[in-house]
Design an enzyme around this catalytic site. Structure first.
Site, PDB file in Angstrom:
ATOM      1  N   TYR A   1      -4.651  -9.514  11.076  1.00  0.00           N
ATOM      2  CA  TYR A   1      -5.698  -9.214  10.098  1.00  0.00           C
ATOM      3  C   TYR A   1      -7.079  -9.622  10.624  1.00  0.00           C
ATOM      4  CZ  TYR A   1      -2.119  -8.465   6.484  1.00  0.00           C
ATOM      5  OH  TYR A   1      -1.060  -7.982   5.747  1.00  0.00           O
TER       6      TYR A   1
ATOM      7  N   HIS B   1      -6.063   1.174   3.259  1.00  0.00           N
ATOM      8  CA  HIS B   1      -4.841   1.569   3.970  1.00  0.00           C
ATOM      9  C   HIS B   1      -4.579   3.069   3.866  1.00  0.00           C
ATOM     10  CE1 HIS B   1      -2.957  -1.919   5.715  1.00  0.00           C
ATOM     11  NE2 HIS B   1      -3.037  -2.623   4.602  1.00  0.00           N
TER      12      HIS B   1
ATOM     13  N   GLU C   1       0.790  -1.223   0.000  1.00  0.00           N
ATOM     14  CA  GLU C   1       0.000   0.000   0.000  1.00  0.00           C
ATOM     15  C   GLU C   1       0.823   1.275   0.000  1.00  0.00           C
ATOM     16  OE1 GLU C   1       0.505  -1.356   4.354  1.00  0.00           O
ATOM     17  OE2 GLU C   1       0.149  -2.300   2.429  1.00  0.00           O
TER      18      GLU C   1
ATOM     19  N   ASP D   1       8.920  -9.129  10.802  1.00  0.00           N
ATOM     20  CA  ASP D   1       8.165  -9.833   9.760  1.00  0.00           C
ATOM     21  C   ASP D   1       7.417 -11.042  10.315  1.00  0.00           C
ATOM     22  OD1 ASP D   1       8.575  -8.228   7.556  1.00  0.00           O
ATOM     23  OD2 ASP D   1      10.468  -9.191   7.018  1.00  0.00           O
TER      24      ASP D   1
ATOM     25  N   HIS E   1      -8.837  -3.403  -0.259  1.00  0.00           N
ATOM     26  CA  HIS E   1      -7.992  -3.522   0.933  1.00  0.00           C
ATOM     27  C   HIS E   1      -6.867  -2.500   0.891  1.00  0.00           C
ATOM     28  CE1 HIS E   1      -6.083  -5.569   4.372  1.00  0.00           C
ATOM     29  NE2 HIS E   1      -4.944  -5.273   3.753  1.00  0.00           N
TER      30      HIS E   1
ATOM     31  N   GLU F   1      -3.656  -3.465  10.247  1.00  0.00           N
ATOM     32  CA  GLU F   1      -4.374  -4.456   9.434  1.00  0.00           C
ATOM     33  C   GLU F   1      -5.777  -4.780   9.941  1.00  0.00           C
ATOM     34  OE1 GLU F   1      -3.553  -5.105   6.600  1.00  0.00           O
ATOM     35  OE2 GLU F   1      -1.418  -4.627   6.514  1.00  0.00           O
TER      36      GLU F   1
END
Length: 574
Positions: free
Chosen positions: A337, A249, A221, A329, A245, A268
């Protein structure tokens, strides 16, 4: 305001203009020290003590390009196969290999960049303004403060086409017509609904860059210029809504940002909620609930795989050496999410009025725009906005305490009502039951018309077929002939599931479809499940895996190559 000058493969950073504060030219002593596997910290020893509030300009001369945040693609990894391509991917902490800076989402800044590239190439960046100058030099400026991970650059043989009053698509020449056809007039509708729900779109333009097929992600995004997989070019607009989606953002993530990656759900979870609010306005509650049900199923699969009590299945993850999570990460999974979506839905449930909660979201965005915040900031503002809920003590309802949501791993203690989706799920469930029977009732099957089914209803149906596979002998062949809309689809979500069904049922006659799909793209979400399915299948399937990987490895992103090598047990996997 960092200013980045990129000349060919050499990157140089120089100070932005600071009126009234000329750059200081006294020598500085710089020292780099190792910092885990995430680069080195740059320590500057200043020549004198500075006053509090005094401004300083730094000129840092450096070279970059070999780190994990800068991706260089050979021609065979592109759609056109003629010219190389490069792009940067900053999330979560990879842009430190692109330029020196404060590589944390807690710091936001504006930036400018001057990028000179060879003739025949075009540079694009996540910037509010850009212009092309002589010598194939491009100048960019981002006038809004953003975190470092959203600074993005791509250089390649790319062209553009307008698809709306404030949107254009960028792609390689061989993809531009498909991109224009797929998204013409689509983005503006989503943007307008988003503005109605969440407030003004502050970024000016919303452009999309369709990346080469080897791009391993679904989308990134980057403000003003979202990077997306070319898999969204289904040819019939059946995946156009996936871009909602990334558009969402623009308010949640880019405008209001998690201050730490340990609270990734603030980006998220709110974005998933915003996506489904826009989808409800555009497509209705039934379709949106069906899509949300597929998300819930993915969360269930993830928690079954990791164990519900895994520390990463909390919304507030502690990122520290020696604890559950060292690499930011690692927080990238279904929990921030979908569990995050459930928490935001719970907050809406506490309010009990959709219009009032929409108004809260607009106030929330307006209050924290261009800031990086924590969950305490978010929940504190929620209780401040709804003092009657604070008075009731909704943050400490037994079993649903806000602290439990944040700090206890496991399944969400509240699930939003998805029953409106039943009108779409029920016929798909019943049709899957018919196809799983040992004696096919073709009269009942033919009575079900799927021509009007949209992507997620078909996905739901195919997921049920996959769960029931292997089907009785001959059923999958008949299903393939009955529904060419599915078995010959160009929609990547349908192609993935059809290939999985082919492999689960050992339908060698259609192995070519698996091979063709893996040759056509390199998205990690699609590539790895198919290699796992092949390697866990018959000898013929394993042979197909080795043959396909041997042919496609050069076009895959290095991370995806290594993941596949691990699946296939090959030497050299990193």
């Amino acid at each position: 305001h960092p200013s980045i000058t990129v000349l060919g493969a050499a990157l140089r950073e120089s100070p932005g203009d600071t009126p009234g504060d000329p750059p200081r030219t006294q020598p500085l002593t710089a020292q780099s020290r190792p910092f885990a596997p995430f680069g080195t910290a740059l320590h500057l020893r200043l020549p004198r003590t500075l006053r509090s509030g005094e401004r300083l300009c730094l000129l840092i001369d450096y070279e970059a390009g070999g780190g994990p945040g800068v991706c260089w693609l050979a021609p065979e990894q592109t759609a056109g196969k003629q010219k190389p391509f490069m792009y940067t991917q900053g999330q979560a902490v990879l842009n430190r290999s692109f330029f020196p800076g404060f590589d944390t989402p807690s710091v936001k800044c504006t930036y400018s960049a001057t990028v000179q590239v060879p003739e025949g190439f075009t540079a694009v960046m996540s910037a509010t303004r850009w212009e092309k100058q002589k010598d194939n030099t491009f100048v960019f400026e981002m006038s809004q403060p953003i975190p470092s991970y959203l600074i993005a650059l791509a250089v390649g043989d790319i062209v553009s086409a307008d698809v709306g009053p404030r949107s254009r698509v960028w792609a390689e020449p061989c993809l531009i017509e498909a991109a224009k056809t797929e998204y013409s007039g689509v983005i503006e509708e989503f943007l307008q609904v988003g503005e109605k729900l969440f407030g003004p779109y502050v970024w000016g333009r919303y452009d999309i860059l369709f990346m080469p097929p080897s791009f391993p992600f679904g989308g990134m995004e980057n403000p003003c210029l979202t990077f997306v997989t070319p898999c969204l070019l289904a040819g019939d607009r059946s995946l156009a809504d996936v871009i909602i989606h990334e558009i969402s953002h623009s308010w949640f993530g880019n405008l209001v940002t998690n201050a730490t990656w340990g609270e990734f759900w603030l980006n998220e979870g709110f974005t998933m909620y915003a996506q489904r609010r826009i989808s409800t306005e555009v497509y209705g509650a039934a379709y949106t609930c069906l899509e949300a049900a597929t998300g819930r199923a993915l969360l269930r699969q993830h928690m079954d795989s990791t164990g519900e009590d895994h520390p990463l299945n909390k919304l507030r993850v502690v990122i520290e050496p020696g604890l559950c999570c060292i690499n930011p990460d690692d927080t990238y999974n279904e929990t921030p999410y979908e569990k995050g979506y459930c928490f935001v839905s719970y907050l809406a449930h506490l309010v009990g009025d959709q219009n009032k909660f929409d108004a809260f979201l607009r106030a929330y965005v307006n209050r924290f725009k261009f800031q990086s915040i924590t969950a305490d900031d978010t929940l504190g503002f929620f209780l401040e906005y709804f003092p009657e809920l604070k008075e009731k003590g909704v943050d400490s309802i037994p079993g649903l305490e806000f602290d439990r949501w944040l700090n206890t791993p496991g399944w969400p203690p509240y699930l939003p009502d998805l029953s409106p989706g039943q009108q779409l799920m029920k016929p798909a469930d019943e049709l899957a039951e018919l196809w799983a029977a040992s004696g096919l009732n073709m009269e009942a099957i033919e009575a079900v018309d799927i021509t009007a089914w949209r992507t997620y209803q078909l996905v739901y149906f195919l997921d049920k077929i996959l769960q029931k596979s292997p089907l009785p002998e001959g059923n999958v062949e008949r299903l393939s002939r009955m529904y060419p809309k599915i078995s010959k689809a160009q929609n990547a979500e349908l192609r993935l599931r059809w290939c999985q069904i082919v492999l689960k049922n050992n339908l060698e006659a259609e192995y070519s479809k698996v091979k063709d799909f893996l040759h056509s793209q390199g998205k990690q979400k699609y590539t790895l499940p198919l290699y796992r399915a092949m390697w866990g299948g018959s000898e013929a399937a394993r042979a197909l895996a080795m043959e396909t990987f041997s042919a496609t490895a050069p076009q895959l992103h290095i991370n995806v190559q290594n993941y596949v090598k691990k699946i296939l047990g090959l030497e050299g996997a990193e």
